[in-house]
Design an enzyme around this catalytic site. Structure first.
Site, PDB file in Angstrom:
ATOM      1  N   GLU A  52      31.632  49.680  32.784  1.00  9.93           N
ATOM      2  CA  GLU A  52      31.021  49.056  33.668  1.00  9.93           C
ATOM      3  C   GLU A  52      30.289  50.261  34.906  1.00  9.93           C
ATOM      4  O   GLU A  52      31.041  51.051  35.083  1.00  9.93           O
ATOM      5  CB  GLU A  52      32.238  48.993  35.230  1.00  9.93           C
ATOM      6  CG  GLU A  52      32.034  48.084  35.917  1.00  9.93           C
ATOM      7  CD  GLU A  52      32.793  48.732  37.880  1.00  9.93           C
ATOM      8  OE1 GLU A  52      32.534  47.760  38.045  1.00  9.93           O
ATOM      9  OE2 GLU A  52      32.892  49.524  37.585  1.00  9.93           O
ATOM     10  N   HIS A 108      36.569  40.181  40.345  1.00  4.24           N
ATOM     11  CA  HIS A 108      36.944  40.709  40.697  1.00  4.24           C
ATOM     12  C   HIS A 108      36.750  41.511  42.335  1.00  4.24           C
ATOM     13  O   HIS A 108      36.966  41.611  43.318  1.00  4.24           O
ATOM     14  CB  HIS A 108      38.240  41.514  40.407  1.00  4.24           C
ATOM     15  CG  HIS A 108      37.746  42.909  39.715  1.00  4.24           C
ATOM     16  ND1 HIS A 108      37.599  43.026  38.592  1.00  4.24           N
ATOM     17  CD2 HIS A 108      38.267  44.230  40.063  1.00  4.24           C
ATOM     18  CE1 HIS A 108      36.907  44.238  38.820  1.00  4.24           C
ATOM     19  NE2 HIS A 108      37.765  45.192  40.076  1.00  4.24           N
ATOM     20  N   ASP A 109      35.036  41.784  42.002  1.00  4.94           N
ATOM     21  CA  ASP A 109      34.896  42.586  43.300  1.00  4.94           C
ATOM     22  C   ASP A 109      33.252  41.659  43.874  1.00  4.94           C
ATOM     23  O   ASP A 109      33.364  42.259  44.899  1.00  4.94           O
ATOM     24  CB  ASP A 109      33.472  43.590  42.214  1.00  4.94           C
ATOM     25  CG  ASP A 109      34.305  44.880  42.064  1.00  4.94           C
ATOM     26  OD1 ASP A 109      35.905  44.651  42.586  1.00  4.94           O
ATOM     27  OD2 ASP A 109      34.276  45.185  40.993  1.00  4.94           O
TER      28      ASP A 109
HETATM   29  O1  TEU Z   1      33.723  48.804  40.979  1.00  8.32           O
HETATM   30  C1  TEU Z   1      32.643  49.684  40.990  1.00  8.32           C
HETATM   31  C2  TEU Z   1      32.319  49.282  42.787  1.00  8.32           C
HETATM   32  O2  TEU Z   1      32.066  50.092  42.957  1.00  8.32           O
HETATM   33  C3  TEU Z   1      31.623  48.015  42.580  1.00  8.32           C
HETATM   34  O3  TEU Z   1      31.647  47.317  42.745  1.00  8.32           O
HETATM   35  C4  TEU Z   1      32.559  47.507  44.197  1.00  8.32           C
HETATM   36  O4  TEU Z   1      33.128  45.916  44.316  1.00  8.32           O
HETATM   37  C5  TEU Z   1      31.206  47.508  45.677  1.00  8.32           C
HETATM   38  O5  TEU Z   1      30.749  48.956  45.793  1.00  8.32           O
HETATM   39  C6  TEU Z   1      32.198  47.290  46.843  1.00  8.32           C
HETATM   40  O6  TEU Z   1      31.681  45.958  46.415  1.00  8.32           O
HETATM   41  C7  TEU Z   1      35.213  49.183  40.201  1.00  8.32           C
HETATM   42  C8  TEU Z   1      36.132  48.124  40.116  1.00  8.32           C
HETATM   43  O7  TEU Z   1      35.595  46.913  39.582  1.00  8.32           O
HETATM   44  C9  TEU Z   1      36.710  48.086  41.817  1.00  8.32           C
HETATM   45  O8  TEU Z   1      37.946  46.970  42.283  1.00  8.32           O
HETATM   46  C10 TEU Z   1      37.523  49.746  41.998  1.00  8.32           C
HETATM   47  O9  TEU Z   1      37.627  48.833  44.246  1.00  8.32           O
HETATM   48  C11 TEU Z   1      36.192  50.141  42.290  1.00  8.32           C
HETATM   49  O10 TEU Z   1      35.334  50.196  40.945  1.00  8.32           O
HETATM   50  C12 TEU Z   1      36.876  51.797  42.213  1.00  8.32           C
HETATM   51  O11 TEU Z   1      37.646  51.942  41.258  1.00  8.32           O
END
Ligand code: TEU
Ligand code: CA
Length: 538
Positions: free
Chosen positions: A281, A342-343
């Site tokens: 990711e 989930h984001d």
């Molecule tokens: O996500 C990366 C991330 O920063 C974004 O998708 C984030 O949701 C956005 O900047 C804020 O709205 C990964 C994970 O998928 C996420 O759940 C974690 O919170 C993040 O890294 C930190 O580990």
């Protein structure tokens, strides 16, 4: 560190378990459809309101019936839950909330017995501030150089808003955190860090897992000397204040450093020994997916998420462009197709409530070349929840409400049936079940032949039966701009897929063959709005 007796068991039992690579076909990850489980919200087996491993095990029959091949489970490691598992305190144990290591071994075995695969979430850019490594670093003990410390903070900003630096009085220095201050970034330039992470990965490979999804892997290395990032003007930076401070600079020094390639090469070599998959990711607020694509291929990752389509509003022209772009980026490697996670808000929020849109997107994601990822609940078109401020749990939502109410809305409990709490739990869940659960749940949709669930199921079955759908090349066929026409082809068979994202009917091109599948219950001489058809060429 949270250690239960079970987590302490010696590893003898794993030796009796199947050899970790025995069940695996080469390139299994290309043919597979992945299903992302957010474990807190899948099924709660012990009535504490939080989903768990035993809950996942109970639903493996369900997942097999649906027809997915591989599971990606969001983090289940011990965590203070400042970011709900994405802040890890111990990489080689299971959080007691979710169960025990023994139960997790049982889950691995159950998954493999069904011919399925299981992938964990590797959150290795940062740890929890409660991780013993960080505690040691804070005290300037042996892990003092395992994190990124500076006498003076530079201008780098956190993806969760504000400065990326927090002062630690014990060291009279600042530490870097690309996310919350409770998520200090590891110092990947220290070879001991890489070595430790690789051995953690191997610990899980030996237990039998089939790979890792790598959280924000492009953030691992930082530019030596920690220079300021150049400023960038983005009007969105005006809205929401500090949260958007992240987009008001060019992240050229805190991400995507050249050292990453060497690191990926070593991670890949290890993964290859177990025929395990690495799915990366990238963090990139500007959504440059050619950037993600450079990390995929030989000596690198197997797959990298491409979020352009997910970020596109419902606009057939832009959406079809995003699909072409995806295929172009990964033409010589292998694409990955992701519509939700989930984001981000669920499809229902981003793309409107109409179920025919869920169905045509299921068609689009399951018939194109690439490895599809289905986020739990999308197979029943679960709705995004809007939570009142006092119920918000996501740190991002807490901080930036009302500009942004966070990510809880797409993480609510799975809606299994119409019993209290949607059949998710016998106790009040950690996040409220969406109020529509009596009308929208798995049990009801399984009984309705034209439901979103049955559309997914049928498409998943077809994908399994037809090698062209899971392994074929993809050739574009000229089409009206709101449509995608493509041929999926292997030496054995050739299928033509036609889909219409627009609201006008269009002509069906002349294809000699017979119709294998159509999304609509009846057939027509035209390709109607939101219709998808598969024709087997003769
Ligand atoms: O996500 C990366 C991330 O920063 C974004 O998708 C984030 O949701 C956005 O900047 C804020 O709205 C990964 C994970 O998928 C996420 O759940 C974690 O919170 C993040 O890294 C930190 O580990
Ligand atoms: Ca539970």
């Amino acid at each position: 560190m949270v250690v239960t007796e079970d987590n302490n068991i010696d590893h003898a039992n794993r030796i009796e378990r199947e050899h970790p690579t025995k069940h695996k076909e080469r390139d299994w990850w290309k043919k597979s459809v992945f299903y992302q489980i957010y474990p807190r919200s899948f099924l709660d087996s012990n009535a504490d309101g939080i989903g768990d491993i035993a809950g996942i095990r109970k639903k493996l029959d369900y997942l097999q019936l649906l027809g997915v091949d591989a599971l990606w489970i969001s983090p289940i490691f011990p965590s203070p839950n400042k970011d709900f598992g994405y802040d890890i305190q111990d990489y080689c144990a299971i959080d007691p909330t979710f169960g025990t290591l023994k139960e997790f071994d049982g889950l691995i075995d159950d998954v493999h017995k069904r011919g399925m695969y299981i992938v964990m979430d590797g959150v290795f850019n940062h740890t929890s501030d409660q991780h013993p490594w960080f505690q040691s670093s804070l005290k300037k003990e042996d892990k003092r150089d395992w994190y990124i410390w500076s006498q003076t903070p530079n201008n780098w900003t956190s993806a969760f808003g504000g400065s990326a630096w927090t002062y630690a009085p014990t060291r009279k220095k600042w530490y870097l955190h690309s996310f919350a201050k409770e998520q200090p970034d590891l110092n990947w330039d220290n070879p001991a860090v890489e070595e430790a992470i690789l051995s953690i990965m191997e610990f899980w490979y030996q237990r039998g897992i089939d790979g890792f999804r790598l959280d924000v892997f492009n953030c691992y290395h930082k530019k030596t000397g920690l220079p300021d990032n150049p400023k960038r003007w983005d009007w969105q930076g005006l809205i929401g204040g500090r949260f958007y401070s992240y987009i008001n600079q060019e992240h050229i020094h805190d991400r995507d450093q050249p050292e990453l390639m060497g690191c990926l090469k070593r991670m890949r070599a290890l993964a290859d020994r177990y025929n395990a998959v690495l799915i990366g990711e990238t963090l990139d607020e500007r959504l440059r997916y050619d950037n993600a694509a450079q990390y995929v291929g030989e000596n690198k990752l197997h797959l990298a998420f491409h979020f352009q389509l997910l970020h596109t509003r419902w606009n057939p022209i832009k959406m079809t462009q995003a699909c072409r772009e995806l295929q172009r980026c990964f033409a010589t490697t292998w694409p990955n197709i992701v519509l939700s996670n989930h984001d981000f808000p669920r499809q229902s929020k981003r793309w409107g409530a109409a179920e025919e849109r869920r169905k045509i997107m299921a068609f689009l994601s399951l018939t194109q070349k690439g490895t599809p990822f289905i986020y739990y609940g999308e197979e029943i078109a679960m709705q995004e929840s809007t939570l009142p401020r006092k119920q918000i749990l996501d740190p991002v939502g807490k901080r930036f409400w009302p500009f942004f109410s966070g990510r809880d809305g797409c993480r609510t409990p799975m809606q299994w049936d119409e019993s209290p709490f949607g059949g998710f739990s016998a106790f009040e869940p950690w996040l409220p079940v969406h109020r529509d659960y009596r009308k929208r749940n798995v049990a009801l949709q399984q009984r309705a032949p034209l439901s979103v669930w049955n559309t997914y199921r049928t498409l998943l079955q077809l994908r399994r039966q037809h090698s062209a759908l899971h392994s074929g090349d993809q050739q574009w066929i000229a089409s009206p701009s709101a449509c995608l026409f493509y041929r999926r082809k292997t030496p054995e068979e050739s299928l033509v897929c036609l889909l219409n994202l627009g609201n006008q009917s269009v002509e069906i091109p002349n294809v000699a063959g017979k119709i294998l599948y159509h999304t609509h219950p009846d057939s027509s001489n035209l390709l109607r709005p939101y219709e998808g058809i598969i024709i087997k060429e003769s």
